[in-house]
Design a protein around this motif. Structure first.
Motif, short mmCIF file in Angstrom:
data_model
loop_
_atom_site.label_atom_id
_atom_site.label_comp_id
_atom_site.label_asym_id
_atom_site.label_seq_id
_atom_site.Cartn_x
_atom_site.Cartn_y
_atom_site.Cartn_z
N ILE A 165 8.46 7.76 3.14
CA ILE A 165 9.28 6.64 2.65
C ILE A 165 10.76 6.92 2.87
CG2 ILE A 165 10.03 5.45 0.54
CD1 ILE A 165 7.12 5.66 -0.45
N GLU A 166 11.19 8.15 2.56
CA GLU A 166 12.59 8.51 2.69
C GLU A 166 13.05 8.54 4.15
OE1 GLU A 166 15.08 9.65 0.48
OE2 GLU A 166 13.95 9.02 -1.29
N SER A 167 12.13 8.73 5.08
CA SER A 167 12.51 8.86 6.49
C SER A 167 12.21 7.61 7.32
CB SER A 167 11.80 10.06 7.12
OG SER A 167 10.38 9.89 7.08
N ALA A 172 0.83 -1.21 0.00
CA ALA A 172 0.00 0.00 0.00
C ALA A 172 0.87 1.26 0.00
CB ALA A 172 -0.93 0.00 1.21
N ALA A 173 1.96 1.24 0.77
CA ALA A 173 2.84 2.41 0.85
C ALA A 173 3.43 2.77 -0.50
CB ALA A 173 3.95 2.16 1.87
N PHE A 174 3.66 1.77 -1.34
CA PHE A 174 4.29 2.02 -2.64
C PHE A 174 3.30 1.98 -3.81
CE2 PHE A 174 8.02 0.66 -0.17
CZ PHE A 174 8.92 1.65 -0.51
N ALA A 175 2.01 1.93 -3.52
CA ALA A 175 1.02 1.76 -4.59
C ALA A 175 1.04 2.92 -5.59
CB ALA A 175 -0.37 1.60 -3.99
N ILE A 176 1.13 4.15 -5.09
CA ILE A 176 1.16 5.30 -6.00
C ILE A 176 2.45 5.31 -6.81
CG2 ILE A 176 1.16 7.82 -6.16
CD1 ILE A 176 -1.54 6.65 -5.46
N GLN A 177 3.56 5.00 -6.16
CA GLN A 177 4.82 4.93 -6.88
C GLN A 177 4.77 3.87 -7.96
OE1 GLN A 177 8.30 5.26 -4.38
NE2 GLN A 177 9.53 4.04 -5.79
#
Length: 221
Positions: A127-129, A67-72
């Motif tokens: 994501i970066e942090s 889910a965290a990477f779905a847009i990416q």
């Protein structure tokens, strides 16, 4: 009305309902991730926000990370599709540059249908942090670079394992994309147009940055 016509309407409604449910889960997940922390957010909290079951969440996403990477994922797939459409006579770097600019020009509306640009920016910073997500992000970038190098090699009729140029070109391109993504993600009032403009300005500096002498006191070549 034929049986086929009668069947098409409910199917369309079901698909729209599924898409709305997935979008609602994704928006809730990203909002919770970015406000209270990825590691601190549970699947139960996400499904409670949408008033569905855990089973429903896992029907659309294999894990919180997905889910965290779905847009990416959506953005990267759109870019690759654009790259596949580029004319064969475009040089490799030109094809990647034009593909990414076309992708950012056309993806804004699709992005807004699912979430907001502001939430997408917050997600990038999250994501970066977040150490676990940053590690996953770097692995994903490596996989994407391999895919792009193979695609570029295929366009040029090269063997990606024998000719280093596709991987070198993709590495340089990816480095610029990572820098612009970080800069855009840190801004507080960006939009898709500003990301496109930032990307274009940095990509246009890649050639000059790799050529000649950078020193301010250097004379003309």
């Amino acid at each position: 009305m034929t049986d086929g016509q009668r069947g098409s309407h409910p199917t369309g409604l079901r698909e729209r309902k599924k898409r709305r449910t997935r979008d609602a889960l994704l928006h809730a997940a990203l909002d919770l991730f970015t406000t209270q922390g990825y590691d601190e957010t549970t699947v139960d909290e996400i499904v409670d926000a949408v008033e569905v079951s855990q089973r429903t969440f896992f029907r659309y996403f294999a894990s919180k990370e997905e889910a965290a990477f779905a847009i990416q994922d959506m953005v990267e797939s759109h870019f690759i599709a654009q790259l596949r459409r580029r004319p064969a006579d475009e040089a490799p770097f030109e094809a990647m540059r034009n593909a990414v600019l076309c992708a950012w020009s056309s993806i804004g509306e699709a992005l807004e249908e699912i979430t907001t640009v502001e939430l997408h920016m917050r997600t990038y910073r999250m994501i970066e942090s977040t150490p676990s997500l940053l590690a996953a992000h770097l692995r994903r970038c490596s996989t994407l670079e391999g895919q792009l190098a193979s695609l570029i090699a295929g366009r040029e009729g090269l063997d990606v394992d024998e000719d280093p140029r596709p991987r070198v070109a993709v590495a340089a391109f990816s480095g610029v994309m990572r820098v612009t993504g970080q800069l855009w993600g840190r801004s507080r009032d960006g939009d898709v147009d500003s990301l496109r403009a930032l990307t274009e300005s940095y990509l246009d500096q890649l050639g000059p940055a790799l050529a000649g002498d950078w020193r301010a006191d250097a004379g003309p070549a």
